[in-house]
Structures are given as C-alpha cells and as structure tokens.
Design a protein around this motif. Structure first.
Motif, PDB file in Angstrom:
ATOM      1  N   SER A 125      96.426   6.519  29.828  1.00 29.45           N
ATOM      2  CA  SER A 125      97.531   7.457  29.974  1.00 29.45           C
ATOM      3  C   SER A 125      96.999   8.714  30.654  1.00 29.45           C
ATOM      4  CB  SER A 125      98.128   7.810  28.607  1.00 29.45           C
ATOM      5  OG  SER A 125      97.278   8.713  27.908  1.00 29.45           O
ATOM      6  N   VAL A 126      97.884   9.644  30.940  1.00 32.84           N
ATOM      7  CA  VAL A 126      97.454  10.894  31.573  1.00 32.84           C
ATOM      8  C   VAL A 126      96.564  11.699  30.642  1.00 32.84           C
ATOM      9  CG1 VAL A 126      99.465  11.068  33.084  1.00 32.84           C
ATOM     10  CG2 VAL A 126      99.565  12.065  30.783  1.00 32.84           C
ATOM     11  N   HIS A 127      96.562  11.357  29.350  1.00 27.61           N
ATOM     12  CA  HIS A 127      95.765  12.091  28.372  1.00 27.61           C
ATOM     13  C   HIS A 127      94.382  11.490  28.186  1.00 27.61           C
ATOM     14  CE1 HIS A 127      99.443  14.198  27.385  1.00 27.61           C
ATOM     15  NE2 HIS A 127     100.054  13.051  27.167  1.00 27.61           N
ATOM     16  N   ASN A 128      94.103  10.367  28.828  1.00 27.24           N
ATOM     17  CA  ASN A 128      92.795   9.718  28.715  1.00 27.24           C
ATOM     18  C   ASN A 128      92.017   9.895  30.002  1.00 27.24           C
ATOM     19  OD1 ASN A 128      94.946   7.664  27.244  1.00 27.24           O
ATOM     20  ND2 ASN A 128      93.104   8.017  26.038  1.00 27.24           N
ATOM     21  N   LYS A 129      90.804  10.395  29.878  1.00 26.25           N
ATOM     22  CA  LYS A 129      89.976  10.545  31.066  1.00 26.25           C
ATOM     23  C   LYS A 129      89.531   9.199  31.613  1.00 26.25           C
ATOM     24  CE  LYS A 129      88.131  15.104  29.781  1.00 26.25           C
ATOM     25  NZ  LYS A 129      86.910  15.889  29.459  1.00 26.25           N
ATOM     26  N   GLU A 130      89.310   8.242  30.722  1.00 27.65           N
ATOM     27  CA  GLU A 130      88.865   6.907  31.107  1.00 27.65           C
ATOM     28  C   GLU A 130      89.767   5.871  30.448  1.00 27.65           C
ATOM     29  OE1 GLU A 130      86.510   6.306  33.254  1.00 27.65           O
ATOM     30  OE2 GLU A 130      85.822   8.390  33.464  1.00 27.65           O
ATOM     31  N   PRO A 131      89.814   4.668  31.008  1.00 30.56           N
ATOM     32  CA  PRO A 131      90.579   3.597  30.355  1.00 30.56           C
ATOM     33  C   PRO A 131      90.049   3.313  28.950  1.00 30.56           C
ATOM     34  CG  PRO A 131      90.008   2.977  32.599  1.00 30.56           C
ATOM     35  CD  PRO A 131      89.235   4.218  32.293  1.00 30.56           C
ATOM     36  N   VAL A 132      90.943   2.915  28.073  1.00 30.83           N
ATOM     37  CA  VAL A 132      90.578   2.565  26.701  1.00 30.83           C
ATOM     38  C   VAL A 132      91.095   1.164  26.400  1.00 30.83           C
ATOM     39  CG1 VAL A 132      90.543   4.950  25.889  1.00 30.83           C
ATOM     40  CG2 VAL A 132      92.679   3.650  25.801  1.00 30.83           C
ATOM     41  N   PRO A 133      90.476   0.478  25.447  1.00 30.74           N
ATOM     42  CA  PRO A 133      90.946  -0.875  25.121  1.00 30.74           C
ATOM     43  C   PRO A 133      92.202  -0.848  24.254  1.00 30.74           C
ATOM     44  CG  PRO A 133      89.062  -0.311  23.761  1.00 30.74           C
ATOM     45  CD  PRO A 133      89.239   0.829  24.716  1.00 30.74           C
ATOM     46  N   TYR A 134      93.132  -1.727  24.565  1.00 27.62           N
ATOM     47  CA  TYR A 134      94.272  -1.994  23.678  1.00 27.62           C
ATOM     48  C   TYR A 134      93.724  -2.740  22.465  1.00 27.62           C
ATOM     49  CZ  TYR A 134      99.440  -1.803  24.143  1.00 27.62           C
ATOM     50  OH  TYR A 134     100.766  -1.458  24.069  1.00 27.62           O
ATOM     51  N   TRP A 135      94.533  -2.915  21.449  1.00 32.51           N
ATOM     52  CA  TRP A 135      94.080  -3.719  20.320  1.00 32.51           C
ATOM     53  C   TRP A 135      94.106  -5.208  20.710  1.00 32.51           C
ATOM     54  CZ3 TRP A 135      98.749  -1.329  20.821  1.00 32.51           C
ATOM     55  CH2 TRP A 135      99.903  -2.122  20.732  1.00 32.51           C
ATOM     56  N   ASN A 136      93.325  -6.014  20.006  1.00 32.49           N
ATOM     57  CA  ASN A 136      93.298  -7.459  20.273  1.00 32.49           C
ATOM     58  C   ASN A 136      94.624  -8.084  19.872  1.00 32.49           C
ATOM     59  OD1 ASN A 136      90.688  -7.831  21.368  1.00 32.49           O
ATOM     60  ND2 ASN A 136      89.784  -7.685  19.343  1.00 32.49           N
ATOM     61  N   VAL A 137      95.174  -8.875  20.776  1.00 34.09           N
ATOM     62  CA  VAL A 137      96.489  -9.485  20.535  1.00 34.09           C
ATOM     63  C   VAL A 137      96.505 -10.922  21.037  1.00 34.09           C
ATOM     64  CG1 VAL A 137      97.841  -7.347  20.630  1.00 34.09           C
ATOM     65  CG2 VAL A 137      97.296  -8.545  22.751  1.00 34.09           C
ATOM     66  N   PRO A 138      97.339 -11.775  20.409  1.00 30.10           N
ATOM     67  CA  PRO A 138      97.613 -13.100  20.978  1.00 30.10           C
ATOM     68  C   PRO A 138      98.824 -13.014  21.889  1.00 30.10           C
ATOM     69  CG  PRO A 138      98.568 -12.978  18.794  1.00 30.10           C
ATOM     70  CD  PRO A 138      97.937 -11.628  19.062  1.00 30.10           C
ATOM     71  N   LEU A 139      98.878 -13.882  22.876  1.00 28.13           N
ATOM     72  CA  LEU A 139     100.044 -13.936  23.759  1.00 28.13           C
ATOM     73  C   LEU A 139     100.321 -15.379  24.144  1.00 28.13           C
ATOM     74  CD1 LEU A 139     102.243 -12.457  25.366  1.00 28.13           C
ATOM     75  CD2 LEU A 139     100.642 -12.321  27.281  1.00 28.13           C
ATOM     76  N   TYR A 140     101.526 -15.812  23.807  1.00 31.16           N
ATOM     77  CA  TYR A 140     102.043 -17.136  24.154  1.00 31.16           C
ATOM     78  C   TYR A 140     103.053 -16.905  25.273  1.00 31.16           C
ATOM     79  CZ  TYR A 140     104.728 -21.498  23.145  1.00 31.16           C
ATOM     80  OH  TYR A 140     105.378 -22.711  23.201  1.00 31.16           O
ATOM     81  N   THR A 141     102.726 -17.369  26.473  1.00 27.29           N
ATOM     82  CA  THR A 141     103.541 -17.002  27.627  1.00 27.29           C
ATOM     83  C   THR A 141     103.398 -18.014  28.750  1.00 27.29           C
ATOM     84  OG1 THR A 141     104.006 -15.190  29.204  1.00 27.29           O
ATOM     85  CG2 THR A 141     101.709 -15.608  28.690  1.00 27.29           C
ATOM     86  N   ALA A 142     104.429 -18.126  29.564  1.00 22.88           N
ATOM     87  CA  ALA A 142     104.318 -18.877  30.818  1.00 22.88           C
ATOM     88  C   ALA A 142     103.615 -18.000  31.852  1.00 22.88           C
ATOM     89  CB  ALA A 142     105.699 -19.295  31.314  1.00 22.88           C
TER      90      ALA A 142
END
Length: 844
Positions: free
Chosen positions: A417-434
């Motif tokens: 985001s504009v408030h983060n100087k560097e990228p940060v990791p999202y939390w670990n998630v599962p994704l079922y998707t085409a």
C-alpha cells in the motif's frame, strides 16, 4: 457540455498557491492571560515552563501516536477481514472433489485440496526422437513445446477426466477417476495410454516418468518399493532384468492423508524395454524437472550394445543423505503402443472392493462418460438446438477444459500500500479457482474468474459457490481482494518479479456480481437450496465490505463518478498510460491521468453491484434499501448522459484531461550511443473534455449492463453504430476499438503491441450479445434492430471460434479483427469458453 454537467476544476500549481492557508504570526496576542494572586514576573516564568513541558508532552504523545497510527496503516493491507470464512472445510464437506487434476500448469497431474498436498505428475519424451543435446522433456504446459493440441475432452469437475495430448509423433490419452471413501479423501487411478501417430512408428520407444512429491513445506514419508524386491532374478538375463529395475509401489504417509500406497501397473509386459526409478530430495515442486534431469544417466547394455537413458536409483547429495526422500519417480521405457496405470489407495478406505484398474476402470469410466454427456445436454441443449456432433464435441471440450483447468493453490501474495515502503507478504491462504490459460496464465485472476463462473455455475452450482467462497476469503480488512493470485512456488516460478506485487488501490471489475446475478436473479428464498442459502449468508458480510471498498476507494470528483486507480501520470514511454486494474489494460483513456477522470465502465460495474446487493439482501432477509437507492441513482439515464454522453460525437465516453494528438518519437542521440527508447510527444495541449475520439468496448457499457431505457435515443444510436463496419463490426465479432479511433492498433510503447486496441475479445462480445438478447425481448422502438444484431453477432462469433478450433486445435485468447485468426496465448479456455453460452443462449 450538455445536460447540465459540471466541468471539474483541475488543480495546478497556481491554484495551490492561491489556496494555500495563511499562517498566523506569533505576537503579543499570545500573552493575553490572567495570573491571579501571583507576581507578574514569577507567574510568567512558571507559565512559560509549564507551557514548555505541556507542549513537549503533547508533542511526544503526538509523535508516538503518529508512529503508532502509521504502523496500523502499514498492517491494514495484509490484515484479514474479521468475519467468518465463507469456504467450508474441504475433505469432509466435498469428498467428491477432494482429489482432482488441480495442477493446471502441468500437462497431467493430481493433487488433493490440502495446504501441503501430495503431488503426482507426468513427464515424457521419445528417446529415438530426442534432439541433439536435448530430451525435449514435456512437463509444464508450454507454448514453446508447439504441441498440435492438448486439453480435456471430458471432465466433470468431480469424478473423472479424459485428456488427449497430440505431440509430434505420439498421441497420449491421460485419464483419471476418483473414488471417495475412508477418512482421508479416498482413492484415485490415473491411466496414461500412448499411441503412435503413424503406422511406421509402431515399435518405436517412448519413456514415461510418473512422479510423486510433496507440496511446498509439506512433511511426510515416501518409501519406494522396487519391483525386484519381491522377485527372483537368478534366471534372468540382463535384458529381462532391465524390465524390472523400476518401482512396484510407493508407500507413504502425511498428516492429512494418513498412510497410503501408490502402485504402478503395466498393461503389456512384452512392450516394456526398461524400467528404473529415482529417489531423492527436491527443494521445491517447481524444481522437479531439474531434479529428474540431473538423475538421468546414459546406460549401455554390454551384451546387446544398446544404450538407454535411465534414472539413477537413489540419488542424494552429501548434505541430503540423512533426509527422507520427498521426490520419487517411476520410469518406464517401452515400445509403442504403451500403457501405464497408477493406483493411489488410502489406507483408511477399508471396503473398497476390486482395485480400480483394468476392466474395472474401463467399465466405470464408460459409465461416467455416458452420464456426463447426458448431463451436458440437459444443461445446454445443443443437440436440441440442432448443432452437429462435431460442434457438440467442440462445446463439450471447451467446457471440460475450463472445468479441468480448476486448480487448488496455497501460499501468500506479495502486497503493498502507499503506507508500506516495501512489499509485505499476505497471509497464507488456499485458493480453489479456474485459470485463464494452462500454458500462459496457470493461476487465479479476479476479473477472469467471474466470467469463468458464468459457465461453471450453469454446469455445477456447488463448484461455483465454492470457488467464490475461496476468493472472498482472500479479502483484507479494507474489503480489498488482490486481483492476481500467484500462490506457491510452482505459480511464482512462472511470473516475472515485476508483476508479482499487488497494490491495494487497484481492484479488478467485480465480475462475481455477474455470476450472483445469473444464479439468483428473480429467485426467492423458497427457490434455493439450504446449502446455497447458507453460503449466501456466510458471503454477505464480505460482499458488503467489497462493495464498500469500490465506493470509497474508487470514487470520482462528483457523486456518481468513479475512476480506476493505478494509471501512471508520468509514464514517458507510454502513448496512453495503461489502466491494468480495469481489466482492459491498454484501452485508450484520457491521455493525461488525473484524479478528476470519470471512467464509464467502472460506473456501470458499480451500478451492477448495487443492483445485485439489493437482490441478495431481499433473498437473505436483510435491509437492502440503500443498495436499491444506489442502483436507481447510478442507472438514472439523465445523470448518466450528463456525465458521460458526448452530444458532439453522439456516444458514451470517459471524461478527463485529454489530447487527441500524441505520438511516439525517438529522442536524438549522439553518434555511437545506443538508441534511446521512443517517448510520447503530445502535439496538442490536453483539455478537460470527453474522450470521445475513441469508440470501443468502454462506450458500450451502458448497453452491456442494460442500464438504458428501452426507448432511449442513446440506445438507438449505440445500436446504429454497433453495425458500422468502420467502427466495431466485423464478421468475426466486435473489435475492441473502432478503426476510426486515433489509437486503433497502435503500439502503446515501441515494445508493447496493441492488446485491447482492435482484437476481438470473447468476454465483452458475450456481454454485448447478452444485452442485445435482453433488448430483443423488451418492447420498445429498438427491439427489431436489437434482434437482428443479436442473431448476426451470435452467429459470427460461434462460427469463427469453432472454425479456428478445427483449424488450429485450440481456443484462443483473442481473435484478429482482420481475418478472425486466433491470436495471443493458447489454449485460452477461460472466458473464451463463453462461446458455449452463446451456443446454448444462456444469459441468466
């Protein structure tokens, strides 16, 4: 300006100076205090000291508060929304979909729906046809392999799939079936059958590698069991024993699967020339091909002088010798035709009956295939509509490739985001998707997935709701969903680093509202199942947050206006700064991005979202008045015309700071110096105006979202312009940008060819056809024209896509507006599969 629209004020440097707030100077006014009972001098001194201490304290508190608040803002981008998850636990609630072909990026692979799954996969090559210095080993779906065709011919998303892969000299049929049972997801069997494509190749050799490994950070045991471990080889010669150097089985254990056994079965031992195995460690699943190639050796039979490429058995580096193997491969080299069956059996499945192979497999597979075809016709009615067998087989393959392209991923995104100087990791998630494309985009894309599920929801509503549930569980505390999901090492390895980071001011069009509208339009709580109602209730808080994110994050300068974030205002090399978050990438917008733009397509997407929110509120018994009011406001034709209708050009358009005259020119360089990249040169100063020199997909969004009254003169004008061959109309479908637009087929940089500046895209064509069908059945002065356009457009799209499939073996990402040829990546059995809904005329 027409219709009373208000011209926005563009803030420049002079405006900032004029409106700068005045700063009060300190003076004697600051000492106007009353000091009762204290001498003037001492009172002033104490007051000054007290003021200093108080001021320092306030300042300290302010500084601390500021840092705390900044820290809070930095964490919002990767903090999950504090609502119950929508997705149900997998293994217990959906046993039929616990195992599947959930690795769309490989030609054939199996995976469970667990965070750290056992992975199974296939690689192959032809020893006699291998190029000098290269095995041409097939594994990942790759356009560079130049396969004539590959894809699922039948796949029901639950029980089975049948895929045909046409390589240069051979044809492989890979099929699988699942069998639920026990406490750990049940069993499955995979069959790989290889045939020569020419009679003269009968007897030529092919090598198959079937491997097992563990997903990222997966812990477990894989114990290879060799064929020779249970055989007496004392009477065999070298040629005979070479057939039995591979594996009979692998015994394994993981926390989620418990104990299991994977066994290997060869249909015809006479065709087997050589078997072998590899047992080693691999750091990550995306490195399995490298690990396999490093385990290959060129072996020579001293008696026959024949050479063959063989796996080396157990292979561990010095530092890995104490580790358990997490990568085991069974190799079989045999004469064409060749067949291998791989049977996975869960130890918790006690009363399974006969092993799922051979005739048992054949019988059950035929039953599944017959049931699949009956269900397909009941859903889409293509035989009833008079389509030929060849056209029906095309449609079945199209849908099967979409459903067979559903993957299960686990990992974390990189976000900023504009408030983060560097990228940060999202939390670990599962994704079922085409996925849009197994070869080029084997991962999840938010706006694509809405189009995918227009089809999937018609085939299997349960699967579609499950997919949407997983996507909505990706939502952060702001109500934002990262638009591209690159989860796990296999997905990350195929994406350039500059495209990995997702930014929270950018969100794709909310296409899931299209799906929810199609699934629940004109339905009441009595019409839907208990499971669907429960899913809607679990989904509701996240739908509210998502809707609110669009309204608060993408609002424009005036009520009812919106604009896509993420356009680079200082992009010197782009002819027109891209709008990637809109999904339309390089489609021309205002030439000079500002916060005062009005984007027509975004306004229409939010109008759709408001309408669907009101509908779901009614179904679930919630208060939906504000959503209904928002839809009425955004669909008000007078306001829409005031903010987006150009009376001069007689078309709907964006509004912004725009110049119609810009070009790419190469700056002068000194002799001997490298040529610099071309940069944009604006030949006419921009002004605040409608972007009405452009006519294309964006111009059609009031029609697409069916916001226009049936008697609207603007609707009549749009329908008139739609059929103009100098604008969007072709005999292959609607081109994305009119031939009269300044940027038609123009490169956006000297390195970027046109993308949404002419080619025909099937997702938008489907939405236009759907809208034309709507206006063809609603009474009004434009009903007849809408009917004629609908019938012609539908026929053009279907005939061209089917023709290109028959010609090339693939469904494509886009199609040429000049000759209808498929172009872009292939196979693209994502939204291009919407041709099936055009064939079946499914629009709700």
């Amino acid at each position: 300006m027409t219709g009373g629209s208000k011209k926005p004020h563009f803030v420049g440097a002079s405006d900032i100076k004029k409106n700068r707030p005045k700063v009060l100077k300190t003076s004697d006014h600051s000492s106007h205090s009353h000091n009762v009972g204290v001498s003037k001098a001492s009172g002033s001194k104490k007051q000054r000291n007290g003021s200093v201490y108080t001021g320092l304290g306030v300042a300290a508190i302010g500084i601390v508060s500021w840092f705390v608040y900044q820290g809070y803002l930095e964490t919002r981008v990767n903090s999950p929304l504090r609502e119950n998850k929508v997705a149900f636990p997998t293994s217990h609630d959906f046993p039929e979909r616990y195992w599947g072909s959930f690795r769309p990026g490989v030609y054939f692979g199996m995976k469970s729906r667990e965070a750290h799954s056992l992975l199974a996969g296939l690689m192959w090559f032809m020893p006699d046809m291998a190029a000098a210095g290269s095995l041409n080993l097939r594994h990942l779906c790759d356009q560079g392999d130049n396969l004539e065709q590959y894809g699922w011919r039948e796949h029901d998303g639950r029980n089975f799939g049948v895929q045909v892969i046409i390589d240069k000299f051979i044809q492989l049929e890979t099929s699988f079936m699942t069998k639920p049972g026990g406490n750990h997801g049940g069993d499955w069997t995979a069959r790989i059958h290889v045939e020569p494509r020419m009679k003269e190749l009968v007897g030529q050799q092919v090598t198959l590698f079937f491997y097992l490994t563990l997903d990222d950070n997966g812990k477990g045991l894989l114990q290879p069991i060799r064929i020779l471990d249970n055989m007496d080889t004392s009477g065999m010669d070298a040629n005979e024993s070479a057939k039995f150097l591979g594996l009979s089985a692998v015994h394994g254990h993981t926390e989620n699967l418990g104990d299991f056994r994977v066994s290997f079965h060869h249909a015809n031992q006479q065709s087997i020339v050589h078997t072998a195995f590899l047992s080693t460690t691999v750091a990550s699943p995306h490195l399995v091909k490298d690990a396999l190639e490093s385990g290959l050796r060129l072996m020579e039979d001293k008696r026959t002088q024949q050479r063959h490429i063989s796996l080396a058995g157990a292979l561990f580096s010095k530092e890995d010798k104490l580790k358990q193997p997490n990568f085991v491969v069974h190799q079989v080299t045999g004469k064409l035709p060749l067949q291998l069956e791989v049977v996975y059996e869960s130890n918790s499945f006690v009363e399974r009956g006969a092993m799922l192979r051979g005739e048992v497999y054949d019988t059950l597979l035929q039953k599944y295939r017959k049931d699949f075809r009956v269900k397909f016709e009941s859903k889409f009615h293509l035989n009833e509509k008079g389509f030929s067998d060849e056209e029906q087989n095309f449609a079945i393959a199209a849908m099967s490739n979409l459903v067979g392209g559903i993957g299960y991923f686990y990992g974390s995104s990189k976000v900023q985001s504009v408030h983060n100087k560097e990228p940060v990791p999202y939390w670990n998630v599962p994704l079922y998707t085409a996925v849009p494309s197994r070869s080029f985009f084997p991962r999840g894309f938010l706006w694509d997935e809405g189009f995918h599920n227009l089809i999937i929801s018609q085939w299997d509503r349960e699967i579609s709701l499950d997919i949407m549930a997983h996507w909505f569980d990706l939502m952060n505390v702001e109500g934002w969903i990262p638009r591209e999901q690159i989860l796990g090492s296999e997905a990350r390895a195929r994406v350039p680093e500059e495209f990995v980071v997702q930014r929270n001011d950018q969100g794709n069009p909310p296409t899931f509202f299209l799906v929810l509208d199609a699934m629940f339009k004109n339905r009441t709580v009595r019409d839907i199942s208990t499971l669907e109602l429960e899913q809607l209730n679990r989904m509701w808080p996240r739908l509210v947050s998502w809707y609110n994110w669009f309204n608060t994050s993408l609002h424009g300068p005036e009520p009812g206006t919106y604009y896509w974030r993420g356009r680079a205002s200082a992009s010197a090399r782009e002819l027109n700064p891209k709008s990637l978050s809109s999904g339309l990438d390089d489609y021309p917008r205002a030439s000079h991005p500002t916060p005062y733009e009005r984007h027509l397509d975004l306004r229409c997407w939010i109008a759709l979202a408001a309408k669907v929110m009101a509908s779901i509120a009614d179904i679930t018994g919630r208060e939906g008045h504000k959503y209904h009011e928002a839809f009425l406001f955004l669909s008000d034709n007078e306001l829409l015309n005031a903010q987006h209708w150009s009376e001069t050009a007689k078309r709907y358009a964006d509004f912004g700071l725009h110049s119609s005259s810009a070009t790419l020119q190469r700056p002068k360089s000194n002799p001997g110096q490298p040529k610099p990249d071309k940069i944009r040169v604006v030949l006419e100063e921009p002004t605040a105006r409608f972007v009405d020199d452009t006519f294309g997909y964006v111009s059609l969004f009031p029609l697409i979202m069916e916001l226009l009254h049936p008697d609207s003169p603007q609707l009549g004008q749009l329908l008139h312009d739609l059929r103009n061959p100098n604008l969007l109309w072709t005999k292959y479908g609607l081109r994305s940008l009119s031939k009269t637009s300044p940027l038609y087929n123009k490169r956006n940089t000297e390195h970027d060819p046109p993308y949404w500046r002419g080619p025909i895209w099937i997702n938008i064509n489907y939405l236009v056809a759907r809208a034309l069908h709507h206006y063809s059945v609603v009474e009004g002065p434009h009903q007849t024209r809408a009917t004629l356009l609908y019938n012609e457009l539908r026929e053009n799209l279907i005939s061209n896509i089917v023709r290109e499939y028959q010609k090339t073996g693939y469904i494509w990402e886009q199609y040429s507006d000049a000759n209808g040829a498929g172009q872009g990546c292939r196979p693209f059995t994502g939204w291009s599969t919407l041709v099936l809904l055009l064939m079946s005329e499914t629009y709700v």
